[in-house]
Motif scaffolding. Structure first.
Motif, PDB file in Angstrom:
ATOM      1  N   ARG A 226       9.233   1.657 122.197  1.00  0.00           N
ATOM      2  CA  ARG A 226       8.615   1.799 123.518  1.00  0.00           C
ATOM      3  C   ARG A 226       8.707   0.494 124.305  1.00  0.00           C
ATOM      4  N   ASP A 227       8.508  -0.627 123.594  1.00  0.00           N
ATOM      5  CA  ASP A 227       8.509  -1.928 124.266  1.00  0.00           C
ATOM      6  C   ASP A 227       9.915  -2.452 124.539  1.00  0.00           C
ATOM      7  N   SER A 228      10.914  -1.836 123.932  1.00  0.00           N
ATOM      8  CA  SER A 228      12.288  -2.310 124.119  1.00  0.00           C
ATOM      9  C   SER A 228      12.932  -1.626 125.326  1.00  0.00           C
ATOM     10  N   ASP A 229      14.144  -2.045 125.643  1.00  0.00           N
ATOM     11  CA  ASP A 229      14.894  -1.444 126.746  1.00  0.00           C
ATOM     12  C   ASP A 229      15.943  -0.465 126.224  1.00  0.00           C
ATOM     13  N   LEU A 230      15.678   0.145 125.086  1.00  0.00           N
ATOM     14  CA  LEU A 230      16.644   1.036 124.442  1.00  0.00           C
ATOM     15  C   LEU A 230      17.099   2.156 125.381  1.00  0.00           C
ATOM     16  N   ILE A 231      16.158   2.833 126.007  1.00  0.00           N
ATOM     17  CA  ILE A 231      16.514   3.976 126.856  1.00  0.00           C
ATOM     18  C   ILE A 231      17.377   3.536 128.037  1.00  0.00           C
ATOM     19  N   LYS A 232      17.016   2.407 128.646  1.00  0.00           N
ATOM     20  CA  LYS A 232      17.806   1.885 129.760  1.00  0.00           C
ATOM     21  C   LYS A 232      19.230   1.555 129.326  1.00  0.00           C
ATOM     22  N   VAL A 233      19.359   0.997 128.119  1.00  0.00           N
ATOM     23  CA  VAL A 233      20.691   0.642 127.601  1.00  0.00           C
ATOM     24  C   VAL A 233      21.510   1.902 127.349  1.00  0.00           C
ATOM     25  N   LEU A 234      20.876   2.928 126.797  1.00  0.00           N
ATOM     26  CA  LEU A 234      21.595   4.186 126.544  1.00  0.00           C
ATOM     27  C   LEU A 234      22.063   4.833 127.845  1.00  0.00           C
ATOM     28  N   GLN A 235      21.224   4.774 128.849  1.00  0.00           N
ATOM     29  CA  GLN A 235      21.618   5.343 130.145  1.00  0.00           C
ATOM     30  C   GLN A 235      22.836   4.600 130.709  1.00  0.00           C
ATOM     31  N   ARG A 236      22.817   3.280 130.571  1.00  0.00           N
ATOM     32  CA  ARG A 236      23.947   2.500 131.087  1.00  0.00           C
ATOM     33  C   ARG A 236      25.208   2.742 130.268  1.00  0.00           C
ATOM     34  N   LEU A 237      25.057   2.906 128.943  1.00  0.00           N
ATOM     35  CA  LEU A 237      26.206   3.215 128.095  1.00  0.00           C
ATOM     36  C   LEU A 237      26.856   4.519 128.542  1.00  0.00           C
ATOM     37  N   TYR A 238      26.027   5.531 128.831  1.00  0.00           N
ATOM     38  CA  TYR A 238      26.545   6.826 129.266  1.00  0.00           C
ATOM     39  C   TYR A 238      27.280   6.687 130.602  1.00  0.00           C
ATOM     40  N   GLU A 239      26.710   5.911 131.503  1.00  0.00           N
ATOM     41  CA  GLU A 239      27.340   5.706 132.818  1.00  0.00           C
ATOM     42  C   GLU A 239      28.673   4.968 132.691  1.00  0.00           C
ATOM     43  N   GLU A 240      28.699   3.922 131.843  1.00  0.00           N
ATOM     44  CA  GLU A 240      29.937   3.159 131.655  1.00  0.00           C
ATOM     45  C   GLU A 240      31.026   4.045 131.049  1.00  0.00           C
ATOM     46  N   ALA A 241      30.644   4.852 130.067  1.00  0.00           N
ATOM     47  CA  ALA A 241      31.614   5.742 129.432  1.00  0.00           C
ATOM     48  C   ALA A 241      32.124   6.778 130.421  1.00  0.00           C
ATOM     49  N   GLY A 242      31.233   7.263 131.284  1.00  0.00           N
ATOM     50  CA  GLY A 242      31.646   8.226 132.301  1.00  0.00           C
ATOM     51  C   GLY A 242      32.612   7.614 133.297  1.00  0.00           C
ATOM     52  N   ASP A 243      32.338   6.372 133.691  1.00  0.00           N
ATOM     53  CA  ASP A 243      33.241   5.679 134.625  1.00  0.00           C
ATOM     54  C   ASP A 243      34.622   5.475 134.012  1.00  0.00           C
ATOM     55  N   ASP A 244      34.641   5.204 132.700  1.00  0.00           N
ATOM     56  CA  ASP A 244      35.915   4.986 131.999  1.00  0.00           C
ATOM     57  C   ASP A 244      36.561   6.291 131.548  1.00  0.00           C
ATOM     58  N   GLU A 245      35.849   7.411 131.764  1.00  0.00           N
ATOM     59  CA  GLU A 245      36.303   8.722 131.284  1.00  0.00           C
ATOM     60  C   GLU A 245      36.599   8.675 129.785  1.00  0.00           C
ATOM     61  N   ASP A 246      35.691   8.007 129.074  1.00  0.00           N
ATOM     62  CA  ASP A 246      35.842   7.836 127.623  1.00  0.00           C
ATOM     63  C   ASP A 246      35.025   8.925 126.920  1.00  0.00           C
ATOM     64  N   ASP A 247      35.678  10.030 126.595  1.00  0.00           N
ATOM     65  CA  ASP A 247      34.976  11.178 126.008  1.00  0.00           C
ATOM     66  C   ASP A 247      34.362  10.844 124.649  1.00  0.00           C
ATOM     67  N   GLU A 248      35.049  10.005 123.880  1.00  0.00           N
ATOM     68  CA  GLU A 248      34.534   9.656 122.549  1.00  0.00           C
ATOM     69  C   GLU A 248      33.184   8.953 122.652  1.00  0.00           C
ATOM     70  N   VAL A 249      33.094   7.977 123.555  1.00  0.00           N
ATOM     71  CA  VAL A 249      31.845   7.235 123.718  1.00  0.00           C
ATOM     72  C   VAL A 249      30.770   8.110 124.351  1.00  0.00           C
ATOM     73  N   ILE A 250      31.159   9.000 125.283  1.00  0.00           N
ATOM     74  CA  ILE A 250      30.191   9.940 125.862  1.00  0.00           C
ATOM     75  C   ILE A 250      29.568  10.788 124.765  1.00  0.00           C
ATOM     76  N   ASN A 251      30.401  11.280 123.849  1.00  0.00           N
ATOM     77  CA  ASN A 251      29.888  12.081 122.734  1.00  0.00           C
ATOM     78  C   ASN A 251      29.006  11.253 121.809  1.00  0.00           C
ATOM     79  N   GLN A 252      29.381   9.988 121.599  1.00  0.00           N
ATOM     80  CA  GLN A 252      28.542   9.113 120.779  1.00  0.00           C
ATOM     81  C   GLN A 252      27.178   8.923 121.432  1.00  0.00           C
ATOM     82  N   CYS A 253      27.184   8.759 122.742  1.00  0.00           N
ATOM     83  CA  CYS A 253      25.937   8.575 123.477  1.00  0.00           C
ATOM     84  C   CYS A 253      25.042   9.810 123.336  1.00  0.00           C
ATOM     85  N   LEU A 254      25.642  10.979 123.425  1.00  0.00           N
ATOM     86  CA  LEU A 254      24.879  12.224 123.251  1.00  0.00           C
ATOM     87  C   LEU A 254      24.358  12.350 121.824  1.00  0.00           C
ATOM     88  N   ASP A 255      25.170  11.901 120.863  1.00  0.00           N
ATOM     89  CA  ASP A 255      24.726  11.905 119.462  1.00  0.00           C
ATOM     90  C   ASP A 255      23.505  11.004 119.282  1.00  0.00           C
TER      91      ASP A 255
END
Length: 280
Positions: A226-255
């Motif tokens: 709760r005190d960490s920025d984990l959720i914010k980091v995951l959201q940014r990871l998903y956005e970066e993967a989407g910008d790169d059209e990196d399906d593998e990382v998008i799936n990892q993010c969903l996992d």
């Protein structure tokens, strides 16, 4: 001891103009009272005394081995520092390094200080991977203070700027130390815009570790997340993967998201609720 400490104050001025005499006096004081090995400026004597061309190397080797068995914790910490450093630079104390897991906590604490220091400096990048086995052992120790100390190096930019960062972060992601340094890890990743796509595998392992480990109780785990920025980091990871059209990382993010939800991590459930209502 008071007389010895008074004498030790004179050693640094002597070291500056008569190094050999200073070593002789320092070694004599330490052999009389091992606590003298921890005096102010001791690193000058150990650094110089352990060099390959030093005529005092053997005496410093013997002194350090004696310090290892001192009844004083501060002396043991200094022994741990010296053993780790001299093994790193000169391959000395190899037998002691092989038994690192069995060391007393003060010895491990000293070694942890050295490793954390080197990881936050850029001077030794060419050979820093030599520390990986030690980093692995200490990142999975049973002492909370050691786990906190070894994990704190993620707060420094030099930890992330080397080409072999993934090797160290992979060890940390799977370790006990990660569980005590979640705020430091995710806060740095969020604040300093580290390339998350490049460490997506490690982030997946880290979240698996967070959810499945029993090294900390569930209440403490929930508080750390709760005190960490984990959720914010995951959201940014998903956005970066989407910008790169990196399906593998998008799936990892969903996992990762699924793992958090299955682990009943409140902050992930709360974020999902906000997402579904358009509040996030």
């Amino acid at each position: 001891p008071a007389v010895n400490y008074s004498a030790s104050e004179l050693l640094l001025p002597i070291y500056n103009y008569n190094r050999q005499l200073a070593h002789q006096k320092f070694l004599a004081l330490c052999n009389k009272d091992l606590r003298m090995s921890c005096i102010r400026g001791n690193h000058y004597f150990f650094n110089d005394g352990f060099t390959e061309d030093s005529s005092f190397r053997e005496q410093y080797l013997n002194l350090t081995l004696r310090m290892k068995y001192s009844p004083f914790d501060e002396v043991k910490k200094e022994a741990g520092r010296q053993i780790a450093a001299r093994w790193f630079f000169y391959e000395l104390f190899s037998e002691e390094i092989h038994t690192l897991k069995k060391w007393d906590t003060p010895l491990k604490s000293g070694a942890t200080s050295v490793i954390s220091q080197f990881l936050t400096e850029s001077r030794y990048n060419a050979k820093i991977k030599k520390l990986l086995p030690l980093y692995d052992v200490l990142s999975n120790d049973d002492d909370k203070l050691i786990l906190e100390k070894i994990g704190r190096s993620v707060n420094n930019k030099n930890y992330w700027s080397r080409t072999d960062t993934a090797s160290f972060f992979s060890v940390l992601a799977n370790s006990k130390a990660a569980l005590y340094n979640l705020w430091q890890i995710f806060h740095y990743l969020d604040e300093n815009k580290v390339n998350l796509v490049g460490i997506s595998n490690e982030l997946l392992q880290l979240v698996k570790n967070i959810v499945s480990s029993d090294a900390v109780d569930k209440n403490q785990r929930a508080m750390n997340i709760r005190d960490s920025d984990l959720i914010k980091v995951l959201q940014r990871l998903y956005e970066e993967a989407g910008d790169d059209e990196d399906d593998e990382v998008i799936n990892q993010c969903l996992d990762i998201w699924d793992i958090l939800l299955k682990g009943q991590v409140y902050s992930a459930i709360n974020a999902t609720t906000k997402l579904s209502t358009g509040m996030l």
